[in-house]
Design a protein around this motif. Structure first.
Motif, PDB file in Angstrom:
ATOM      1  N   ILE A   1     -12.768  -8.390  62.390  1.00 12.49           N
ATOM      2  CA  ILE A   1     -11.364  -8.699  62.126  1.00 12.49           C
ATOM      3  C   ILE A   1     -10.636  -7.386  61.878  1.00 12.49           C
ATOM      4  O   ILE A   1     -11.021  -6.610  61.001  1.00 12.49           O
ATOM      5  N   GLU A   2      -9.609  -7.122  62.659  1.00 11.00           N
ATOM      6  CA  GLU A   2      -8.774  -5.949  62.447  1.00 11.00           C
ATOM      7  C   GLU A   2      -7.377  -6.445  62.067  1.00 11.00           C
ATOM      8  O   GLU A   2      -6.641  -6.968  62.904  1.00 11.00           O
ATOM      9  N   VAL A   3      -7.041  -6.316  60.806  1.00  9.59           N
ATOM     10  CA  VAL A   3      -5.753  -6.811  60.325  1.00  9.59           C
ATOM     11  C   VAL A   3      -4.657  -5.840  60.758  1.00  9.59           C
ATOM     12  O   VAL A   3      -4.725  -4.646  60.481  1.00  9.59           O
ATOM     13  N   HIS A   4      -3.662  -6.365  61.428  1.00  7.80           N
ATOM     14  CA  HIS A   4      -2.604  -5.511  61.966  1.00  7.80           C
ATOM     15  C   HIS A   4      -1.819  -4.829  60.847  1.00  7.80           C
ATOM     16  O   HIS A   4      -1.478  -5.451  59.838  1.00  7.80           O
ATOM     17  N   ASP A   5      -1.529  -3.566  61.036  1.00  7.31           N
ATOM     18  CA  ASP A   5      -0.712  -2.802  60.089  1.00  7.31           C
ATOM     19  C   ASP A   5       0.721  -2.738  60.614  1.00  7.31           C
ATOM     20  O   ASP A   5       0.987  -2.085  61.623  1.00  7.31           O
ATOM     21  N   TYR A   6       1.614  -3.432  59.945  1.00  6.83           N
ATOM     22  CA  TYR A   6       3.023  -3.478  60.360  1.00  6.83           C
ATOM     23  C   TYR A   6       3.605  -2.086  60.561  1.00  6.83           C
ATOM     24  O   TYR A   6       4.427  -1.857  61.466  1.00  6.83           O
ATOM     25  N   ARG A   7       3.173  -1.126  59.762  1.00  7.03           N
ATOM     26  CA  ARG A   7       3.730   0.225  59.821  1.00  7.03           C
ATOM     27  C   ARG A   7       3.410   0.950  61.119  1.00  7.03           C
ATOM     28  O   ARG A   7       4.048   1.954  61.444  1.00  7.03           O
ATOM     29  N   SER A   8       2.417   0.456  61.845  1.00  8.38           N
ATOM     30  CA  SER A   8       2.029   1.134  63.090  1.00  8.38           C
ATOM     31  C   SER A   8       3.045   0.947  64.202  1.00  8.38           C
ATOM     32  O   SER A   8       3.166   1.794  65.093  1.00  8.38           O
ATOM     33  N   ASP A   9       3.785  -0.180  64.174  1.00  6.58           N
ATOM     34  CA  ASP A   9       4.743  -0.443  65.249  1.00  6.58           C
ATOM     35  C   ASP A   9       5.948  -1.274  64.795  1.00  6.58           C
ATOM     36  O   ASP A   9       6.730  -1.750  65.620  1.00  6.58           O
ATOM     37  N   ASN A  10       6.097  -1.437  63.475  1.00 12.55           N
ATOM     38  CA  ASN A  10       7.197  -2.265  62.932  1.00 12.55           C
ATOM     39  C   ASN A  10       7.218  -3.653  63.569  1.00 12.55           C
ATOM     40  O   ASN A  10       8.283  -4.198  63.874  1.00 12.55           O
ATOM     41  N   ASN A  11       6.038  -4.212  63.692  1.00 11.67           N
ATOM     42  CA  ASN A  11       5.917  -5.525  64.312  1.00 11.67           C
ATOM     43  C   ASN A  11       4.790  -6.296  63.617  1.00 11.67           C
ATOM     44  O   ASN A  11       3.804  -5.709  63.175  1.00 11.67           O
ATOM     45  N   CYS A  12       4.955  -7.615  63.539  1.00 14.25           N
ATOM     46  CA  CYS A  12       3.909  -8.470  62.969  1.00 14.25           C
ATOM     47  C   CYS A  12       3.523  -9.524  63.993  1.00 14.25           C
ATOM     48  O   CYS A  12       4.322 -10.437  64.271  1.00 14.25           O
ATOM     49  N   PRO A  13       2.334  -9.437  64.569  1.00 14.13           N
ATOM     50  CA  PRO A  13       1.935 -10.389  65.603  1.00 14.13           C
ATOM     51  C   PRO A  13       1.644 -11.785  65.080  1.00 14.13           C
ATOM     52  O   PRO A  13       1.549 -12.731  65.871  1.00 14.13           O
ATOM     53  N   TYR A  14       1.539 -11.956  63.771  1.00 18.86           N
ATOM     54  CA  TYR A  14       1.209 -13.250  63.205  1.00 18.86           C
ATOM     55  C   TYR A  14       2.418 -14.133  62.976  1.00 18.86           C
ATOM     56  O   TYR A  14       2.311 -15.356  62.876  1.00 18.86           O
ATOM     57  N   GLY A  15       3.589 -13.513  62.866  1.00 14.66           N
ATOM     58  CA  GLY A  15       4.806 -14.263  62.580  1.00 14.66           C
ATOM     59  C   GLY A  15       5.870 -13.354  61.989  1.00 14.66           C
ATOM     60  O   GLY A  15       5.615 -12.194  61.683  1.00 14.66           O
ATOM     61  N   SER A  16       7.051 -13.870  61.828  1.00 11.02           N
ATOM     62  CA  SER A  16       8.164 -13.073  61.331  1.00 11.02           C
ATOM     63  C   SER A  16       7.963 -12.706  59.864  1.00 11.02           C
ATOM     64  O   SER A  16       7.522 -13.528  59.059  1.00 11.02           O
ATOM     65  N   VAL A  17       8.309 -11.470  59.523  1.00  9.01           N
ATOM     66  CA  VAL A  17       8.252 -11.031  58.133  1.00  9.01           C
ATOM     67  C   VAL A  17       9.616 -10.514  57.667  1.00  9.01           C
ATOM     68  O   VAL A  17       9.730  -9.733  56.735  1.00  9.01           O
ATOM     69  N   GLY A  18      10.657 -10.985  58.312  1.00  8.87           N
ATOM     70  CA  GLY A  18      12.013 -10.686  57.859  1.00  8.87           C
ATOM     71  C   GLY A  18      12.545  -9.359  58.355  1.00  8.87           C
ATOM     72  O   GLY A  18      11.886  -8.587  58.986  1.00  8.87           O
TER      73      GLY A  18
END
Length: 332
Positions: free
Chosen positions: A315-332
């Motif tokens: 499991i590689e948990v995505h780091d929002y800071r890497s691309d200012n994006n969240c593949p799991y859903g919106s984070v505002g």
């Protein structure tokens, strides 16, 4: 404790300069007794003092300008290492570290590329993923909440990991994400935190995760008052509302501070970047007598399985800071 030195990304080198007798720490806005991020830093400093018998000096800033002022004053007095908590201090550290190349500095939550600076950053998204699993397992409505402090990429990384953990258990779950504000005042507004929590509860949220510094105290209180669950952050906040705080996402700022102070005073200070995640025990979830009654074997088995898969890389948990994006859903 020394395992926390794992994960250095940059080449590290022993500093050749003499180390001062007393280290210094500068807390971020919100004060050292915010029950969260700053208090974790304070606890690390106190643990250092208790274990070594060596004192330290400290300063609680009241405004943005005091960061640079405090760093420079401690450096002028020969304190080393000088540690500062918070990503907002990066520019000040960059400037003052260049002015005092013989002094060691450490910054928590941001990277400063200077030869006399240790930068300690965390994989908050990994710990938040585990907290999200617990939230989804505990939720009866299928709707959970997230209350962030200042709307910045760091806090969005908490939110994104949390959404990922929730969705890994229940893909149809709804995660309501709100932030307290866009200025540093967002870290110390428990009244506003409570208001946002109540609004999320009115939309069906029955578990609310706070990643908002002192503001989170209001989140935990509002959830308890409404007979809902909350999740604390950074420090173990389970005791603040026993039986209502599902868990706390631990971010071992205390260990980072203690290690920096200890290494500095023992002449073993290293510079470069330390990245602390689940594998290094840098982040995790808190279990104690205050929340044990809220936990199930199924829930904790799911957390342990996810933890092991994060460590193995499955499991590689995505780091929002890497691309200012969240593949799991919106984070505002």
């Amino acid at each position: 404790m020394k395992r926390f030195v794992l994960g250095l990304l940059a080449a590290t080198a022993m500093t050749a300069t003499a180390h001062a007798e007393t280290p210094a720490i500068v807390y971020d806005l919100g004060g050292k007794f915010d029950k969260s991020f700053n208090e974790a830093a304070y606890n690390g400093a106190e643990q250092f003092k208790e274990e070594t018998g060596t004192d330290y000096v400290e300063f609680e800033i009241q405004n943005e300008a005091q960061r640079e002022q405090a760093l420079r004053r401690f450096a002028e007095r020969g304190h080393s290492p000088v540690i500062i908590a918070g990503f907002s201090a990066a520019q000040a550290v960059e400037k003052v570290a260049q002015e005092f190349p013989e002094i060691n500095f450490a910054i928590i939550d941001m990277v400063v590329d200077q030869p006399n600076v240790r930068s300690v950053v965390f994989k908050e998204q990994e710990g938040s993923y585990l907290a999200g699993i617990m939230a989804a397992k505990a939720s009866e409505t299928g709707t959970v909440g997230f209350v962030g402090g200042m709307n910045v990429p760091l806090i969005s990384a908490f939110a994104c990991g949390y959404v990922g953990g929730v969705k890994s258990v229940n893909p149809d779950a709804e995660v309501i994400v709100n932030y307290t504000g866009d200025t540093p005042a967002a870290w110390n507004d428990p009244v506003r935190g409570g208001e946002i929590t109540n609004a999320q509860i009115s939309q069906g949220a029955d578990v609310v995760y706070a990643a908002a510094g002192g503001t989170g105290i209001g989140v935990l209180q509002a959830a308890a008052d409404a007979d809902k669950l909350s999740i604390g952050v950074d420090s173990n906040q389970n005791h603040l509302q026993p039986g209502s705080v599902l868990t706390s996402m631990l971010k071992r700022v205390d260990v980072a501070v203690m290690e920096a102070m200890k290494d500095g005073t023992e002449g073993e200070f290293t510079t470069g970047v330390q990245v602390l995640g689940v594998a290094e025990d840098g982040v995790g979830v808190a279990v104690d007598e205050n929340n044990e009654s809220l936990l199930t074997d199924e829930m904790m088995q799911a957390v342990e399985e996810a933890r092991e898969k994060i460590i193995s890389g499955e499991i590689e948990v995505h780091d929002y800071r890497s691309d200012n994006n969240c593949p799991y859903g919106s984070v505002g």
